[in-house]
Design a protein around this motif. Structure first.
Motif, mmCIF file in Angstrom:
data_model
loop_
_atom_site.group_PDB
_atom_site.id
_atom_site.type_symbol
_atom_site.label_atom_id
_atom_site.label_comp_id
_atom_site.label_asym_id
_atom_site.label_seq_id
_atom_site.Cartn_x
_atom_site.Cartn_y
_atom_site.Cartn_z
ATOM 1 N N ASP A 139 0.819 -1.225 0.000
ATOM 2 C CA ASP A 139 0.000 0.000 0.000
ATOM 3 C C ASP A 139 0.846 1.265 0.000
ATOM 4 O OD1 ASP A 139 -2.430 -1.460 0.106
ATOM 5 O OD2 ASP A 139 -2.144 -1.770 2.262
ATOM 6 N N ASP A 321 -0.387 -9.835 -2.666
ATOM 7 C CA ASP A 321 0.254 -8.546 -2.382
ATOM 8 C C ASP A 321 1.780 -8.640 -2.451
ATOM 9 O OD1 ASP A 321 -2.219 -7.308 -1.954
ATOM 10 O OD2 ASP A 321 -2.230 -7.893 0.165
ATOM 11 N N ARG A 354 6.236 0.412 -4.471
ATOM 12 C CA ARG A 354 5.340 -0.519 -3.782
ATOM 13 C C ARG A 354 6.072 -1.853 -3.607
ATOM 14 N NH1 ARG A 354 3.154 3.550 -3.245
ATOM 15 N NH2 ARG A 354 0.948 4.125 -3.484
#
Length: 372
Positions: A139, A321, A354
């Motif tokens: 994030d 992720d 990221r």
């Protein structure tokens, strides 16, 4: 090559530690791993072991270090913070394994599509210093307590064959890389120094169409050096890899160079950890202007955009992720000694990151003709 290496250390390491490193080189202990040295004054997180430093023998790094990271980081905190360059013109390089790639996005910023002339060989090289003051999650939030620094050096040779294939020049090359990297997590510090990889560039095809120049081909990467799956820092990725390469250079006049370099890398599996990094793609850009009447000085900017297009996998299972994304930009300056010999310096700042370290790249690159 040694003078470049020394210069980079003198800029980034305090003199007292520099003396310890010199003694370590003389005693042959720079390749030791998993040692910890008490924090020095200043932000120095890049270490070599020296037998002459008693503190280095008083403590050992735990075999397991736990950080508040997703599985990608806790499993693969090897040489975190390092993004290597490989070579200077049209280079296919190396980088990091928590978002790591062998292909060095950001390096191919100068006449990226131009290969040596037929029957000629070129030597390219670099010294790279990378400093990451933070590591960001998926994030974009900072993961507290992590810092990393690294230095890398590599030679690369390219030779263009005299025969042509359908009007395209054919070029073959090879390279290897040596890496020193360090990681600080809270009060603990770890490092590793050693070979990173070696690679074969079997065939590049290049051709010019007026002011437009193109180059495309493949690169194969081989692991090199020792690997310890229990160490938080390793100088090698311990896996094979490959990349597809396509570069484009536009020279509207003899003063201007506008280059784009695209790379797509696919990674093999780490045989010790069963971890496989997802495929990545990226675009490096560079623009330069040869100023003054002699046209020896070159001023411009460069950077790259990196995007991971596939999830990482652990033992065959996808990790959520885990995809890396980076965007970097910065100035560059070069000086041409002859039409085939040059020295360049460029700085690139990562402004968007990221799932990877965020820091700055300091490149010193050169190109020289090889007598053949």
């Amino acid at each position: 090559m040694l003078s470049i290496w020394n210069l980079d250390f003198e800029i980034t390491v305090r003199s007292v530690f520099w003396k310890q490193w010199i003694r370590a080189v003389l005693s042959g202990t720079t390749g030791s791993k998993k040692r910890v040295c008490p924090s020095l004054s200043g932000r120095i997180h890049f270490f070599f072991v020296s037998k002459t430093c008693p503190e280095l023998h008083s403590r050992s790094l735990p075999t397991t270090m736990t950080f508040p990271l997703n599985p990608r980081y806790t499993r693969r905190l090897a040489a975190v913070g390092v993004l290597l360059a490989q070579m200077f013109v049209g280079s296919q390089a190396h980088a990091l394994q928590t978002g790591q790639t062998y292909f060095a996005h950001g390096a191919q910023s100068v006449y990226a599509a131009l290969m040596p002339e037929a029957g000629h060989a070129q030597l390219y090289g670099y010294a790279l210093y990378y400093e990451a003051a933070s590591v960001l999650d998926a994030d974009g939030n900072k993961i507290a307590g992590l810092d990393a620094e690294a230095i890398a050096m590599a030679p690369r040779a390219l030779y263009t064959w005299r025969p042509k294939l359908w009007g395209f020049k054919m070029t073959t090359g090879a390279f290897f890389t040596v890496l020193s990297s360090g990681l600080q997590a809270g009060d603990e510090e770890a490092f590793d120094t050693g070979p990173f990889d070696f690679g074969i560039e079997p065939l590049y095809l290049s051709r010019s169409f007026g002011n437009w120049h193109t180059m495309f081909g493949t690169t194969v990467y081989f692991p090199w050096g020792s690997y310890d799956e229990n160490s938080p820092v390793n100088s090698t990725l311990n896996r094979y890899g490959g990349a597809l390469v396509a570069n484009l250079t536009w020279t509207p006049t003899s003063r201007w160079d506008v280059s784009l370099a695209w790379g797509y890398e696919f990674a093999g599996r780490n045989k010790d950890t069963q971890y496989r990094d997802g495929a990545t793609t990226g675009l490096t850009y560079g623009m330069g202007y040869r100023a003054f009447a002699a046209r020896r000085w070159d001023f411009g900017l460069s950077g790259f955009y990196l995007l991971q297009v596939e999830d990482d996998h652990q033992s065959g299972h996808a990790i959520n992720d885990s995809r890396t994304r980076k965007f970097a930009i910065g100035p560059k300056i070069g000086y041409w000694l002859t039409p085939t010999a040059a020295v360049y310096v460029q700085v690139q700042n990562e402004v968007e990151v990221r799932n990877a370290p965020r820091g700055d790249y300091y490149w010193l690159m050169f190109a020289l003709p090889l007598p053949i």
